[in-house]
Motif scaffolding. Structure first.
Motif, short mmCIF file in Angstrom:
data_model
loop_
_atom_site.label_atom_id
_atom_site.label_comp_id
_atom_site.label_asym_id
_atom_site.label_seq_id
_atom_site.Cartn_x
_atom_site.Cartn_y
_atom_site.Cartn_z
N VAL A 88 -13.42 4.89 -14.15
CA VAL A 88 -13.57 4.64 -15.58
C VAL A 88 -14.95 5.07 -16.06
O VAL A 88 -15.10 5.72 -17.10
N ALA A 89 -16.00 4.71 -15.32
CA ALA A 89 -17.35 5.09 -15.71
C ALA A 89 -17.49 6.60 -15.77
O ALA A 89 -18.03 7.15 -16.74
N ALA A 90 -16.99 7.29 -14.75
CA ALA A 90 -17.12 8.75 -14.71
C ALA A 90 -16.30 9.42 -15.80
O ALA A 90 -16.70 10.44 -16.37
N LYS A 91 -15.13 8.86 -16.10
CA LYS A 91 -14.30 9.45 -17.17
C LYS A 91 -15.02 9.38 -18.51
O LYS A 91 -15.01 10.35 -19.27
N GLN A 92 -15.65 8.25 -18.80
CA GLN A 92 -16.38 8.14 -20.07
C GLN A 92 -17.58 9.09 -20.10
O GLN A 92 -17.91 9.65 -21.15
N GLY A 118 -16.21 -3.59 -15.29
CA GLY A 118 -17.17 -3.05 -14.33
C GLY A 118 -17.44 -1.57 -14.57
O GLY A 118 -18.57 -1.10 -14.46
N GLY A 119 -16.39 -0.82 -14.92
CA GLY A 119 -16.58 0.60 -15.23
C GLY A 119 -17.38 0.80 -16.50
O GLY A 119 -18.25 1.68 -16.57
N GLY A 161 -23.93 2.41 -7.65
CA GLY A 161 -22.93 1.85 -6.76
C GLY A 161 -22.33 0.59 -7.38
O GLY A 161 -23.06 -0.33 -7.75
N ILE A 162 -21.02 0.56 -7.54
CA ILE A 162 -20.33 -0.58 -8.15
C ILE A 162 -19.48 -1.27 -7.08
O ILE A 162 -18.71 -0.62 -6.38
N ASP A 177 -27.46 -1.07 -8.55
CA ASP A 177 -26.58 -1.93 -7.75
C ASP A 177 -25.85 -2.84 -8.73
O ASP A 177 -26.41 -3.81 -9.23
N LEU A 178 -24.60 -2.51 -9.03
CA LEU A 178 -23.84 -3.22 -10.06
C LEU A 178 -22.76 -4.07 -9.41
O LEU A 178 -21.95 -3.57 -8.64
N ALA A 179 -22.76 -5.36 -9.74
CA ALA A 179 -21.76 -6.28 -9.20
C ALA A 179 -20.74 -6.63 -10.28
O ALA A 179 -21.11 -7.06 -11.38
N MET A 180 -19.46 -6.47 -9.97
CA MET A 180 -18.42 -6.82 -10.93
C MET A 180 -18.47 -8.30 -11.28
O MET A 180 -18.13 -8.69 -12.40
N GLN A 181 -18.88 -9.14 -10.33
CA GLN A 181 -18.97 -10.57 -10.63
C GLN A 181 -19.99 -10.82 -11.74
O GLN A 181 -19.75 -11.62 -12.64
N ASP A 182 -21.15 -10.14 -11.69
CA ASP A 182 -22.14 -10.26 -12.76
C ASP A 182 -21.54 -9.91 -14.11
O ASP A 182 -21.74 -10.59 -15.12
#
Length: 667
Positions: free
Chosen positions: A351-355, A499-500, A451-452, A524-529
């Motif tokens: 998703v991040a890369a698509k945007q 997250g994305g 990094g996710i 350093d990206l955490a989906m929980q955050d």
């Protein structure tokens, strides 16, 4: 990620008060922008705590507008006067519901109802369920902040601002990459509680002192689980294969809960994670305050009361890294000329890369031999899945075996020329291949690496596997999405998609820092955050917008009042249509919207074809539903949509990489 160069020259004015506006302002404030709002702000408000306030008077509004170089509007609402004309150098972001002023009053439950989110949230046979978090509004805030940073690149190069349009309905619809493909295949998505339609056991289970969430996706997982349960015989016979367990899901769940109910939550999680099975406690908001991982990562602010912080923050004490600013280059599309590498699977990194691709970047999706895991997920056309194609629009597929020496050499050459690398592998995976952060920086000190993962590389839970549902359980989202006493997940993969979107914002922050310093950075990206950030409204005694769900003859309606106010309407609704009930309530001054099904959304030409979803016709005769960019930039021609091709279709370019046919940071 912690920025070392605060974005102090962004002077942001919140002209409107929609939650998406305030979420956007909060994110920008936490990366160093100067953000101003009108009127008083409750210090318990998770967003308002990061903004400065001025008196809400005509004089103060005009003065604040004159100072701002970024203005946040919601032009479809009547709770703010029209702003002055935009100055040439200003960036104005207008966040509306769907562009129709008649819908400007819509609250979060209405957005979830109108975009199909409510219809797929809840338990089988039960009513649609509304999440108590302002999920669509906050996702809109993330996207608005990303669009502003993208427009800022153009402003820095050419000195001109522009207008950005963003519709919250489009933001909500962009969550439907998992379920919309089912409708295109002629199926009707159903509410399934915490179950997964293609994996069993995957559900919430009672423990002796609370709830746990378990995700088991393979026969190997099931064999491990039955051993833990002391029932290895269940791995044979009628439950042996995944298809068998799907057919007998109720019986499987009863066997699992017979075991979990004998243990405490802590004992269950220790046993399951020890067997490398994805599981987590279903935490309530209060429980988040003592979560080890959130404490380690500094996700919550404790003063004056606990509240979620941004997943991207600014270290105002750090010295910016040495380097030189990038030369100004005016491009119509903010990321034109940039090379993005993605090692993504399923949702977050894709998703991040698509945007990024829809903002003009060239994106190479690096896939292993055999392809990314979701490439062939059903439903599909000739072996390529709808889900995969939707999440990977406007990319080219590059097949590399990073376990082989020549694959790693080719990857290193690409890194040397890339601007961005985004991945969502298990933390440490790239390091084991010889590409840790230090190695990536040595190959390209200007690289922005993101990094996710579920719980971050810096984690109190190293090695713990994470699926979207586990993150929803461990972020408070399931606590504020309940049917009766039972916590349930949102039907959409909200932690994955958010997250994305968070990755998009973090990457654009890092690119802006690189523009100023000439140096790259690691994220350093955490989906929980990120998922905790979505729970803002539930903290410190907060509550969701008043609403109730009413059953009608042809579905359900969400009304903007408590059910106790509508006793007579609820009784009448069983024999009338949604449209008729909405009219009756409107005559009484009560706002309401129908809960739309995904089948209705699929058949609405204002959405599919002309709106958020385009029908892309490839040269191979296949037609794919692809999401248009949620942004409308006045100074940018939209990037034409395209479906990703066959596995490895970009490999013909690989030999030319060292010579420079692929664009990127080395140019």
């Amino acid at each position: 990620m912690t920025l070392t160069t605060p974005l102090r020259d962004l002077v942001v004015l919140q002209w409107g008060r929609r939650p998406a506006v305030r979420a956007c302002g909060s994110l920008l404030a936490q990366v160093g922008a100067q953000v101003t709002a009108f009127g008083s702000v409750d210090l318990d408000d998770g967003f308002g705590a990061f903004t400065e306030t001025v008196a809400d008077t005509p004089e103060a509004r005009l003065a604040a507008f004159a100072r701002a170089n970024v203005v946040l509007l919601c032009s479809d609402r009547a709770d703010a006067p029209p702003p002055p004309p935009r100055r040439a150098e200003q960036i104005v972001c207008d966040i509306t519901v769907d562009g129709d002023p008649a819908h400007g009053h819509w609250i979060e439950p209405f957005l979830q109802a109108a975009t199909g989110i409510a219809d797929i949230t809840g338990v089988a046979g039960g009513p649609p369920v509304i999440c108590g978090g302002a999920v669509v509004e906050i996702q809109g805030g993330m996207l608005a902040a990303s669009g502003i940073l993208a427009a800022w690149r153009t402003r820095a190069a050419a000195g001109v601002g522009q207008e950005i349009g963003l519709r919250l309905v489009d933001c909500g619809l962009n969550n439907q990459s998992t379920f919309l493909p089912l409708v295109f295949a002629g199926r009707t998505p159903q509410r399934s509680g915490n179950r997964h339609p293609m994996a069993v056991p995957w559900n919430s289970y009672r423990a002796a002192d609370g709830w746990i969430l378990l995700c088991s996706a393979t026969d190997e997982h099931w064999a491990k689980l039955t051993t833990l349960m002391g029932r290895p015989e269940l791995a044979k016979g009628r439950f042996e294969k995944l298809a068998d367990r799907i057919a007998h899901c109720d019986a499987v769940d009863r066997e699992v809960e017979a075991w979990t109910s004998t243990l405490s939550v802590k004992e269950c999680i220790a046993a399951l994670n020890g067997a490398n099975l994805a599981a987590g406690p279903i935490l309530d908001i209060e429980g988040l305050r003592t979560d080890e991982n959130l404490a380690l990562r500094g996700t919550l602010s404790q003063e004056p009361r606990p509240r979620p912080l941004s997943f991207v923050r600014t270290d105002v004490s750090a010295q910016p890294p040495p380097g030189r600013p990038e030369p100004a280059q005016h491009r119509a599309r903010p990321l034109e000329g940039m090379l993005v590498l993605e090692i993504g699977q399923y949702t977050t990194a894709p998703v991040a890369a698509k945007q990024l691709a829809l903002l003009g970047a060239q994106v190479l999706k690096i896939e292993p031999p055999g392809g990314e895991a979701s490439r062939a997920w059903p439903p599909h056309q000739d072996g390529q899945g709808y889900f995969f194609t939707i999440n990977n629009a406007n990319k080219r597929s590059l097949m590399l075996d990073l376990r082989a020496e020549d694959g790693r050499a080719a990857f290193a050459a690409l890194i040397g020329r890339a601007d961005v690398l985004v991945e969502n592998l298990k933390p440490g995976s790239l390091a084991r291949l010889g590409f840790d952060t230090e190695a990536l920086t040595a190959l390209n000190p200007r690289l922005v690496y993101c990094g996710i993962s579920g719980f971050g590389a810096l984690s109190a839970y190293p090695g713990r596997p994470a699926f979207d549902t586990v993150v929803q359980a461990m972020s408070g989202l399931m606590d504020i999405t309940r049917t009766g006493e039972k916590p349930v997940k949102l039907g959409i993969s909200v932690a994955d998609v958010s997250g994305g979107l968070a990755g998009l914002f973090a990457i654009l922050c890092a690119l802006e820092q690189r523009r100023r310093t000439g140096r790259g950075s690691a994220i350093d990206l955490a989906m929980q955050d990120v998922a905790v950030f979505l729970t803002q409204a539930a903290w410190n005694g907060g509550s969701t917008d008043r609403h109730c769900v009413i059953a009608c003859a042809d579905g359900h309606v969400v009304a903007g009042v408590d059910a106790s106010v509508l006793a007579d309407a609820v009784e009448m609704a069983a024999g009338t249509t949604r449209a008729a009930l909405v009219e009756v309530l409107a005559a009484r001054g009560i706002a309401a919207v129908p809960v739309r099904t995904l089948t209705e959304i699929r058949n609405d030409p204002a959405i599919v074809g002309e709106g958020a979803v385009a029908l892309y016709e490839g040269t191979d005769g296949k037609t794919w539903p692809l999401f248009r960019s949620p942004f409308r930039f006045s100074g940018m021609t939209p990037v034409p949509l395209a479906a990703i091709g066959a596995l490895g279709e970009a490999n013909a370019d690989l030999p030319a990489v060292p010579g420079g046919s692929l664009r990127g940071a080395a140019e």
